[in-house]
Design an enzyme around this catalytic site. Structure first.
Site, PDB file in Angstrom:
ATOM      1  N   ASP A  80      42.125  39.895  45.326  1.00  0.00           N
ATOM      2  CA  ASP A  80      41.286  41.222  45.143  1.00  0.00           C
ATOM      3  C   ASP A  80      40.505  40.868  43.963  1.00  0.00           C
ATOM      4  OD1 ASP A  80      43.297  41.387  43.149  1.00  0.00           O
ATOM      5  OD2 ASP A  80      42.627  43.379  42.677  1.00  0.00           O
ATOM      6  N   GLU A 175      45.790  42.911  41.714  1.00  0.00           N
ATOM      7  CA  GLU A 175      45.779  42.604  40.389  1.00  0.00           C
ATOM      8  C   GLU A 175      45.310  43.243  39.485  1.00  0.00           C
ATOM      9  OE1 GLU A 175      45.207  40.250  36.646  1.00  0.00           O
ATOM     10  OE2 GLU A 175      43.848  40.872  38.324  1.00  0.00           O
TER      11      GLU A 175
END
Length: 408
Positions: A80, A175
């Site tokens: 991400d 994350e």
């Protein structure tokens, strides 16, 4: 290096921004696009036991090619990108043989990446840089790490003369919103230890990070006509301002460095009737970290005493300093340090002024120091990564695998 460039660009042109307001995992559907691509690519290069679970956590194995028992090690990155800046329609620019001068990212908007402001650029004269076009972030955090892990595994598969034990790789969602390790199955991963490839400049090797907490301050006011408000109005905005004024003025991100902790108010909104502050608390030292949280409670109590019981605060721990879990197994840091030095990379061992999946994983019994991925200026339009740094990160991964087998 062309392989690294092509692979990296194929990842960063897929929008994978996470969303802190979503309760799903992954927090955005678009993260699945890159996740499925990675699964296919891991299988294509010859990795074994490639899996993806219902939350988009990816794992794969490179089997041992030696006949002795050695530790199973892992390499982990997240796919991400930060919600802090747009990642839609990334258009990377390739700057070959960088000359040390200004880089025009966007002529129309007059957006310039300059070493006069970003001094780190000067250490990459002669390198090939990948930058943004000034309208999006780049995504080197942490698609550079994924690029390096996949490339290193492919290299080991194609060079069986390099002896290594069993290697596990893991790619995670979310994350950037602090949830990358929340649903990571450490038992299924099955590694004795791992490394996150999630650092910045070449040479970084980190096994300390902030202790972290978040706080939300809610203030309930009373709105009264301002002409008749004396002794009656409770202005929630004014109390919010008073709360901020009682925080240490110099203990903020823009005035601290190294192991200095801080308070950071990152959101405020309000009316006379209702105001909210959101802030984060950071400190490497646990005693100071706890003192910071206590100060917030004391400020709340003080203002409630002055104004009435109108202020509420909620403080939530987010993650802790992984040093506590790494120090008993410092040989895993030593191996990474030796790998860098053998490749003429000067290790930069310093505390992370932030968090990483590795901190949470370390407290989940998977000790996990952090290694450079090569990028700079994460989470914004000035982000860039030298291709040579990514190649060096690939070399470090390969060398760690080799050294782990040799040392055991």
């Amino acid at each position: 290096m062309q392989q690294i460039i092509d692979r990296f660009i194929s990842y960063i042109t897929i929008d994978t921004q996470s969303n802190p307001d979503s309760n799903n995992t992954p927090s955005t559907e678009k993260q699945w696009t890159l996740a499925h691509l990675l699964v296919a690519e891991l299988k294509q290069i010859g990795m074994q036991d490639v899996t993806i679970d219902d939350n988009a956590y990816i794992m794969a194995t490179l089997p041992s090619n030696i006949d002795k028992q050695v530790p199973t090690i892992g390499f982990i990155s997240h796919f991400d990108t930060s919600p802090d800046f747009t990642a839609t329609n990334v258009k990377p620019q390739l700057i070959k043989n960088y000359d040390g001068g200004d880089i025009v990212l966007n002529k129309t908007e007059n957006i310039i990446l300059s070493p006069n402001y970003f001094e780190d650029l000067l250490q990459y004269k002669g390198n090939t840089l990948i930058t943004t076009d000034g309208t999006t972030l780049l995504g080197a955090d942490d698609k550079a790490g994924i690029t390096e892990i996949v490339t290193a595994m492919e290299y080991l598969i194609n060079h069986p003369e390099i002896k290594h034990g069993t290697i596990r790789v893991g790619f995670t969602p979310d994350e950037e919103i602090g949830r990358g390790a929340h649903k990571f199955d450490v038992a299924a991963f099955g590694a004795d230890w791992a490394y996150t490839m999630d650092g910045s400049q070449i040479g970084e090797l980190e096994y300390e990070n902030f202790n972290a907490a978040s706080a939300k301050v809610t203030i309930q006011g009373k709105s009264v006509h301002p002409g008749y408000a004396k002794g009656k109005m409770i202005n929630a905005i004014s109390i919010a301002n008073e709360f901020m004024s009682l925080l240490p003025a110099d203990e903020v991100p823009q005035k601290t460095t190294a192991r200095e902790g801080f308070f950071h108010v990152h959101h405020i909104n309000g009316t006379i009737e209702h105001a909210e502050l959101e802030l984060i608390i950071r400190d490497h030292d646990m005693e100071k970290f706890n003192a910071r949280k206590q100060l917030l409670q004391e400020i709340t109590q003080k203002l409630n005493t002055q104004h009435g019981d109108y202020i509420k605060i909620e403080v939530l721990d987010q993650y802790f300093n992984m040093r506590e879990k790494i120090e008993p197994v410092m040989h895993i840091v030593d191996i990474a340090k030796e790998a860098m030095e053998s490749l003429d990379i000067v290790p930069i061992i310093k505390p992370i002024r932030g968090g990483t999946d590795g901190s949470q994983l370390s407290f989940m019994n998977l000790p996990c120091p952090n290694i450079f991925a090569g990028g700079h200026n994460f989470h914004g339009k000035y982000e860039y990564v030298p291709v040579e740094s990514m190649q060096k990160a690939v070399d470090v991964i390969v060398k760690i695998c080799e050294l782990t087998a040799q040392r055991n």
